[in-house]
Design a protein around this motif. Structure first.
Motif, short mmCIF file in Angstrom:
data_model
loop_
_atom_site.label_atom_id
_atom_site.label_comp_id
_atom_site.label_asym_id
_atom_site.label_seq_id
_atom_site.Cartn_x
_atom_site.Cartn_y
_atom_site.Cartn_z
N ILE A 1 3.03 -2.63 -18.21
CA ILE A 1 2.50 -3.12 -16.78
C ILE A 1 0.68 -4.01 -16.57
O ILE A 1 1.31 -5.03 -16.29
CB ILE A 1 2.64 -2.48 -16.18
N THR A 2 -0.10 -3.84 -17.33
CA THR A 2 -1.09 -4.11 -17.13
C THR A 2 -1.34 -5.13 -18.06
O THR A 2 -1.53 -6.44 -18.07
CB THR A 2 -2.03 -3.00 -18.25
N SER A 3 -0.42 -5.10 -19.29
CA SER A 3 -0.32 -6.32 -20.02
C SER A 3 -0.26 -7.49 -19.52
O SER A 3 0.24 -8.26 -19.71
CB SER A 3 -0.40 -6.45 -21.46
N THR A 4 1.19 -7.39 -18.73
CA THR A 4 1.73 -8.65 -18.38
C THR A 4 1.70 -8.67 -16.64
O THR A 4 2.01 -9.53 -16.60
CB THR A 4 3.87 -8.52 -18.71
N SER A 5 0.90 -8.41 -16.40
CA SER A 5 0.73 -8.45 -15.00
C SER A 5 1.67 -8.26 -14.03
O SER A 5 1.16 -9.13 -13.55
CB SER A 5 -0.30 -9.58 -14.56
N LEU A 6 2.64 -7.48 -14.18
CA LEU A 6 4.48 -7.04 -13.56
C LEU A 6 3.61 -6.57 -11.63
O LEU A 6 4.65 -6.75 -11.26
CB LEU A 6 5.24 -6.90 -14.00
N ASN A 7 2.38 -5.75 -11.58
CA ASN A 7 1.88 -5.67 -10.06
C ASN A 7 1.60 -6.89 -9.67
O ASN A 7 0.67 -7.06 -9.50
CB ASN A 7 0.77 -5.14 -10.66
N PRO A 8 2.58 -7.62 -8.36
CA PRO A 8 2.36 -8.18 -7.54
C PRO A 8 1.36 -8.28 -6.69
O PRO A 8 1.06 -7.20 -5.94
CB PRO A 8 3.57 -8.98 -6.96
N THR A 9 0.12 -8.85 -6.85
CA THR A 9 -0.42 -8.76 -5.51
C THR A 9 -0.02 -9.53 -4.07
O THR A 9 0.84 -9.85 -3.64
CB THR A 9 -1.78 -10.60 -5.27
N PRO A 10 -0.07 -8.86 -2.63
CA PRO A 10 0.22 -9.53 -1.16
C PRO A 10 0.32 -11.42 -1.40
O PRO A 10 1.34 -11.01 -0.94
CB PRO A 10 -1.17 -8.94 -0.67
N GLU A 11 -0.66 -12.02 -1.80
CA GLU A 11 -0.48 -13.65 -2.06
C GLU A 11 1.12 -13.86 -2.44
O GLU A 11 1.80 -14.87 -1.99
CB GLU A 11 -2.24 -14.54 -2.40
N SER B 1 0.79 -1.31 0.19
CA SER B 1 0.13 -0.03 0.39
C SER B 1 0.41 0.90 0.49
O SER B 1 0.68 2.17 -0.69
CB SER B 1 -0.61 0.35 1.21
N ASN B 2 1.85 1.15 1.17
CA ASN B 2 2.67 2.39 1.03
C ASN B 2 3.24 2.42 -0.66
O ASN B 2 4.22 3.90 -1.29
CB ASN B 2 3.22 1.67 1.67
N LEU B 3 4.07 1.15 -1.68
CA LEU B 3 4.19 1.85 -2.75
C LEU B 3 3.33 2.51 -4.07
O LEU B 3 3.64 3.03 -4.68
CB LEU B 3 5.28 0.29 -3.20
N GLN B 4 1.92 1.94 -3.37
CA GLN B 4 0.68 2.29 -4.16
C GLN B 4 0.81 3.89 -4.32
O GLN B 4 0.97 4.54 -5.22
CB GLN B 4 -0.24 1.81 -3.65
N ASN B 5 0.82 3.70 -2.80
CA ASN B 5 0.76 5.30 -1.81
C ASN B 5 2.11 6.80 -2.58
O ASN B 5 1.97 7.95 -3.28
CB ASN B 5 0.91 5.10 -1.26
N GLN B 6 2.91 6.08 -2.74
CA GLN B 6 4.35 6.54 -3.77
C GLN B 6 4.48 7.16 -5.32
O GLN B 6 5.26 7.61 -5.92
CB GLN B 6 5.25 6.28 -3.16
N LEU B 7 3.41 6.25 -6.26
CA LEU B 7 3.68 5.92 -7.12
C LEU B 7 3.00 7.60 -7.75
O LEU B 7 3.97 8.13 -9.13
CB LEU B 7 3.07 4.96 -7.96
#
Length: 370
Positions: free
Chosen positions: A241-251, A206-212
């Protein structure tokens, strides 16, 4: 009741007799409650049928040797009167009932039953035997601590044991129960630790997302042309990023961390799978159809998860000419040289096909060769 749903115990008939008569609570949790089946009264073969019933008067206990033994629940619930109980008379023979002042009994032999073809009922194969006299199952000589068979117990099914043997057996069972309690406590503590780690990962994410957004604002320019160029670049990066789904989920972050630093955690809960032969053959002929996997004891990949299913190469995966094509079909490979040393960047995602043990690739993962 389906046979594969029955919990089987590693007790002999003799051990079950002793446990039932002296400490029945130890085997109660393994029992299936049954009563005489309504089908018994319409059965043309006159077979004595029993069926599962939550308020049943009898226990069925299965052993690892595919034997099914029948016991009266009355050992826990109190006394029984065989004179007025039709089912009891069908399932058990008894002696010393007329001379007994009470209705308590000692079980000398459980009844034996088998699963019917319907897999829903049990058929009585051999009646059990009860003694309503006041004699003990095991007669113990106070002088030497040895057990003598009473005149009523002449069957080979009753073992000759000493008081010491019985006490040691009870101590052993108690020790096993304590070990199980400790194991449950350890698993509970481990679960709490994992919950704490997941919470920390979520907070970091969440902190990383807020920094973007801050970085995008700091990277802006007053020059219109430069700003336009940066906007296009940012748009293209976001699309990538969206097409390759680089954003990892917490799991996914937790899985990647455990896989790269402590893969034993993953291996303990993973199923081993491999690409199906049909899928490999189609790809070798130039087909671009989806990749399919199936469960194999020596599969090259680990499959974990419940709602979302994640795929990753098994640790120690030997990458060679025969396996590298399958690996590249499932994972985007980073690094200049293909070696057996790599780290997981993102697990692949798969979905089960119906209720089968076959899975289809939904999203490629990413690995990086070292």
């Amino acid at each position: 009741m389906q046979a594969n749903h029955v919990v089987k115990v590693d007790f002999s008939e003799e051990e079950l007799i002793i446990l039932y008569n002296y400490i029945p609570r130890l085997i109660e949790k393994y029992a299936i409650l049954v009563n005489l089946s309504p089908n018994y009264y319409t059965n043309a073969k006159q077979e004595i049928l029993l069926t599962e019933n939550a308020r049943g008067n009898y226990w069925i206990i299965a052993t690892d040797y595919d034997n099914y033994w029948l016991f009266p629940v009355a050992k826990l619930n109190g006394r029984v009167n065989p004179r007025v109980n039709e089912a009891f008379n069908l399932l058990f023979e008894f002696q010393n009932y007329e001379n007994s002042d009470s209705r308590e009994f000692i079980l000398k032999k459980p009844a034996k039953v088998n699963l019917a073809r319907s897999r829903e009922d049990w058929i009585l194969e051999e009646a059990g035997f009860l003694d309503f006299g006041n004699s003990l199952l095991l007669s113990i000589d106070a002088l030497n601590g040895k057990v003598d068979k009473s005149p009523l117990i002449q069957e080979d099914s009753i073992p000759q044991v000493s008081r010491k043997d019985l006490e040691e057996y009870i101590d052993k069972v108690d020790a096993e129960i304590n070990q199980l309690k400790m194991r449950v406590q350890q698993l509970t503590e481990a679960g709490e630790q994992i919950k704490t780690e997941i919470k920390e990962i979520k907070e970091q994410y969440s902190n990383l997302q807020n920094q973007l957004p801050v970085r995008e604002e700091n990277g802006s320019s007053t020059n219109h042309n430069v700003e336009t160029s940066q906007q296009k670049t940012t748009s293209n990066q976001h699309h990538s990023i969206t097409s390759t789904s680089l954003n990892p989920t917490p799991e996914e972050l937790r899985i990647v961390e455990n896989y790269n630093s402590n893969p034993v955690i993953i291996s303990q809960q993973a199923r081993q799978v491999a690409e199906t032969n049909a899928s490999i053959e189609k790809r070798s002929h130039g087909s671009h159809e989806a990749v399919f996997l199936e469960r194999q004891p020596q599969g090259h990949y680990w499959l974990v998860g419940t709602e979302t299913l994640y795929l990753m190469p098994k640790r120690g995966f030997n990458i060679n000419r025969s396996t590298v094509d399958s690996l590249k079909a499932l994972f985007k490979c980073q690094g200049s040289k293909v070696t057996s040393k790599f780290k997981l960047i993102k697990p692949a995602k798969v979905s089960m096909i119906g209720n089968s043990q076959t899975w289809q690739l939904n999203e490629r993962g990413i690995i990086e060769f070292e």
